[in-house]
Design an enzyme around this catalytic site. Structure first.
Site, PDB file in Angstrom:
ATOM      1  N   PRO A 294      52.571 -23.505  82.852  1.00 22.62           N
ATOM      2  CA  PRO A 294      51.743 -24.443  83.629  1.00 22.62           C
ATOM      3  C   PRO A 294      50.262 -24.101  83.676  1.00 22.62           C
ATOM      4  CG  PRO A 294      52.793 -22.898  85.111  1.00 22.62           C
ATOM      5  CD  PRO A 294      53.234 -22.516  83.715  1.00 22.62           C
ATOM      6  N   CYS A 295      49.766 -23.205  82.817  1.00 19.06           N
ATOM      7  CA  CYS A 295      48.379 -22.760  82.950  1.00 19.06           C
ATOM      8  C   CYS A 295      47.382 -23.897  82.723  1.00 19.06           C
ATOM      9  CB  CYS A 295      48.100 -21.604  81.983  1.00 19.06           C
ATOM     10  SG  CYS A 295      48.429 -21.988  80.253  1.00 19.06           S
TER      11      CYS A 295
END
Length: 343
Positions: A294-295
């Site tokens: 999810p960066c």
């Protein structure tokens, strides 16, 4: 005044400089060890941050595309209400900043009919275009739009009859009269066929009672005519460190056996496989499964929300997961999960 030294010559000696040697790539074993060490440091720092720093309490949906736990629950409730295939789960491991019965979202046994390589090959064939920008499709020979064996172009135009010719007009008139007579005869035959024959009912009844050879063949399963496909359980968890949703994939083979997490990369887009998709432990189930890291989720969601705002459709935080799942569909294009609004 001195003239500038050409870039390929040595600035002092004026002779050609030897080319710099190309950097030597790392051995595969050393590269894997460096990747594992980098991941270990990141996971340790992330776990320490989550243990010390509390969950986000102020909304950053418009500013950074991030959610608070309360906003995640509200968006999940909207998804469950509009898409019945999704549901809330509690899980084995609880997060204290989420309700007990709403730890994560899940949709089960989502079909994945083909591998991504076959999907991309079919898409490449269907998107071929000619010089005018019209799509070209492969049509079987002998069908409309397919070239003939002797070639296309002028040969096709010769087969078209001229409407100015007298013999063509006469032939067309005769053909129309023949079609009218044939249609009338067919209508009379259909009227005769409307009267049922009891012998036909008796034969059909016997055929229904008697089992067919294929059905009576030993060793065949009852559901052999059902298409067996790979399936996935998709879950959406709240990532406290990045303050965004995170997707996890648990796969099953065609026969229902668990799919190794590494093979889930066969259904991941090439732009994301081995880059943003990692194999980690599910935070609520304790299973090793593939996950979309999810960066970059917050930045992508912020950009998508801005595009909707520019189009005059101001996004609501409750619609967050619908936009999010539409974005995730580009990562797993062959996994046919539901993210449409039902009325």
């Amino acid at each position: 005044r001195l003239s500038p030294t050409p870039p390929h010559l040595h600035p002092l000696r004026g002779c050609e400089t030897p080319p710099h040697p190309a950097p030597c790539p790392w051995p595969p074993a050393m590269e894997r060890a460096f990747t594992a060490a980098k991941k270990f440091v990141h996971d340790t720092a992330k776990a320490a941050h989550e243990a010390v720093v509390p969950a986000r309490s102020r909304s950053a949906f418009s500013a950074r595309g991030e959610l608070t736990p309360a906003e995640f629950v509200a968006a999940g409730d909207e998804l469950v209400a509009k898409c019945p295939t999704w549901s809330w789960e509690g899980g084995d491991k609880k997060r204290d900043f989420l309700p007990d019965g709403k730890q994560f979202l899940v949709t089960r046994r989502v079909p994945c009919l083909q591998r991504l390589s076959a999907y991309e090959a079919a898409a490449a064939r269907e998107t071929q275009e000619d010089a005018d920008g019209f799509a070209l499709y492969d049509a079987p020979e002998g069908t409309a739009g397919a070239p003939s064996a002797s070639g296309a172009g002028a040969g096709d135009e010769e087969d078209i009859p001229s409407i100015d010719a007298d013999d063509g007009a006469a032939a067309a008139t005769a053909q129309m009269e023949a079609l009218a007579v044939s249609a009338q005869q067919q209508e009379e035959d259909d009227d005769d066929d409307d009267v049922p024959d009891m012998d036909d009912f008796e034969e059909e009844e016997d055929a229904c009672v008697a089992p067919s050879p294929a059905a009576a063949a030993p060793g065949e399963a009852e559901g052999d005519n059902i298409l067996a496909t790979r399936t996935y359980d998709l879950s959406i968890c709240y990532d406290k460190f990045y303050a965004v949703p995170r997707v996890w994939l648990v796969g099953y083979e065609e026969d229902g056996s668990p799919l190794p997490p590494e093979r889930a990369l066969e259904d991941i887009s090439g732009d994301h496989a081995q880059k943003t998709v990692t194999v980690e432990q599910h935070p609520h189930l304790g299973l090793a499964c593939a996950s979309i890291h999810p960066c970059k989720h917050g930045a992508v969601m912020k950009r998508l929300s801005e595009q909707l705002s520019w189009a005059g459709d101001e996004p609501d935080v409750r619609q967050y997961l619908f936009i999010f799942l539409k974005f995730i569909a580009a990562v797993v294009p062959t996994v046919e999960y539901d993210y449409t609004l039902s009325t």
